[in-house]
Design an enzyme around this catalytic site. Structure first.
Site, PDB file in Angstrom:
ATOM      1  N   ASP A   9       9.051 -29.186 -45.100  1.00 33.80           N
ATOM      2  CA  ASP A   9       8.569 -29.572 -43.987  1.00 33.80           C
ATOM      3  C   ASP A   9       9.129 -29.212 -42.787  1.00 33.80           C
ATOM      4  O   ASP A   9      10.184 -28.642 -42.718  1.00 33.80           O
ATOM      5  CB  ASP A   9       8.815 -31.189 -44.249  1.00 33.80           C
ATOM      6  CG  ASP A   9       7.673 -32.075 -43.350  1.00 33.80           C
ATOM      7  OD1 ASP A   9       6.804 -31.512 -42.540  1.00 33.80           O
ATOM      8  OD2 ASP A   9       7.898 -33.431 -43.133  1.00 33.80           O
ATOM      9  N   GLY A  10       8.237 -29.281 -41.689  1.00 32.06           N
ATOM     10  CA  GLY A  10       8.928 -28.931 -40.238  1.00 32.06           C
ATOM     11  C   GLY A  10       8.316 -27.498 -39.803  1.00 32.06           C
ATOM     12  O   GLY A  10       8.928 -27.216 -38.776  1.00 32.06           O
ATOM     13  N   GLU A  56      -3.399 -35.448 -48.529  1.00 32.99           N
ATOM     14  CA  GLU A  56      -3.782 -36.002 -47.195  1.00 32.99           C
ATOM     15  C   GLU A  56      -3.670 -34.938 -46.126  1.00 32.99           C
ATOM     16  O   GLU A  56      -4.377 -35.087 -44.972  1.00 32.99           O
ATOM     17  CB  GLU A  56      -2.563 -36.858 -47.123  1.00 32.99           C
ATOM     18  CG  GLU A  56      -2.467 -38.219 -47.591  1.00 32.99           C
ATOM     19  CD  GLU A  56      -1.855 -38.258 -49.124  1.00 32.99           C
ATOM     20  OE1 GLU A  56      -1.216 -37.083 -49.393  1.00 32.99           O
ATOM     21  OE2 GLU A  56      -2.386 -39.239 -49.837  1.00 32.99           O
ATOM     22  N   ASN A  57      -3.138 -33.734 -46.443  1.00 31.76           N
ATOM     23  CA  ASN A  57      -3.305 -32.635 -45.607  1.00 31.76           C
ATOM     24  C   ASN A  57      -4.733 -32.152 -44.984  1.00 31.76           C
ATOM     25  O   ASN A  57      -4.633 -31.388 -44.125  1.00 31.76           O
ATOM     26  CB  ASN A  57      -2.290 -31.399 -45.920  1.00 31.76           C
ATOM     27  CG  ASN A  57      -0.869 -31.707 -45.655  1.00 31.76           C
ATOM     28  OD1 ASN A  57      -0.019 -31.197 -46.647  1.00 31.76           O
ATOM     29  ND2 ASN A  57      -0.444 -32.450 -44.984  1.00 31.76           N
TER      30      ASN A  57
END
Ligand code: IPE
Ligand code: IPE
Ligand code: MG
Length: 228
Positions: A9-10, A56-57
């Protein structure tokens, strides 16, 4: 450690901090994947699972989803020789049918071409932990309806057999970059006794020192599994 799983993530925040489009963050994140594969090989880790794209992406803007799918295909084309060189088997975990056909075809090709290797790189694509559990329940229900399975015979082992990759052991350690303290629907069944490690470092910046710090932290954990 046998199985390391990472919530990468990030990427978006990394790009934003540099005034770049989010897709540049994903590109830089692909470089990190390349590095981390090498760290895992050197550390003798047999399974590496990477959360690359969640169910969900799909809610993200179409440009970003398209950029991610394009990067994925480019990444595979660029890394296939490395997978062979280091004898790593690629496996995909998730709702493969949701992916664009060209991506599915490329993934299936590389999975087949590397199927003989022992070490595994498991890419979670269109993956959701709840979706995985529901799909296992559906398969079990079909077996019961067909008279092939006695409902009383369903136990944890039977259930596990109906998940996406039943032969893969549960992760020992789940690392999440970028500081969020949540699982975001990752490996909900398999994570029951995984150790967790969250670092504020953004995925594109994750380096050898960060990897070593995660492993060192894991090395100090006392895993009791509910015992004493
Ligand atoms: C992780 O980075 C990659 C994917 C989820 C595909 P993000 O794109 O979530 O980056 P942030 O969380 O917005 O910084
Ligand atoms: C989790 O990251 C999914 C992946 C790393 C592929 P997200 O960025 O999608 O998760 P949230 O929205 O912060 O929970
Ligand atoms: Mg994110």
């Amino acid at each position: 450690m046998e199985h390391l799983a990472i919530i990468m993530d990030g990427n978006g925040r990394w790009a934003k901090a540099r005034g770049l489009p989010r897709s540049e963050g994903h590109r830089a994140g692909g470089e990190t994947v390349r590095r981390v594969l090498g760290f895992c090989r050197d550390a003798g880790i047999r399974y590496l699972t990477l959360y690359a794209f969640s169910v969900e992406n799909w809610k993200r803007p179409k440009e970003e989803v398209d950029a991610l799918m394009g990067l994925l295909v480019a990444y595979l084309a660029g890394e296939e020789s490395m997978l062979h060189k280091h004898q790593v088997r690629l496996r995909i975990m998730g709702q493969k049918d949701d992916l664009p056909e060209a991506v599915q075809a490329e993934l299936a090709r590389v999975e087949a071409a590397t199927a003989q290797y022992e070490r595994q790189l498991i890419l979670c694509l269109s993956y959701g932990g709840r979706t995985e559990i529901v799909s296992a329940a559906k398969r079990l229900a079909k077996a019961v309806a067909a008279g092939e399975l006695d409902p009383e015979a369903i136990d944890e082992a039977t259930f596990t057999q109906h998940l996406y990759l039943p032969d893969v052991p549960d992760p020992d350690l789940i690392v999440r970059t970028s500081g969020e303290m949540r699982l975001s629907n990752f490996l909900l069944w398999q994570a029951s006794y995984a150790e967790l490690y969250v670092t504020p470092v953004l995925w594109p910046d994750f380096d050898k020192a960060d990897f070593d710090a995660a492993l060192a932290s894991f090395g100090k954990r006392e895993r009791r599994y509910g015992g004493v």
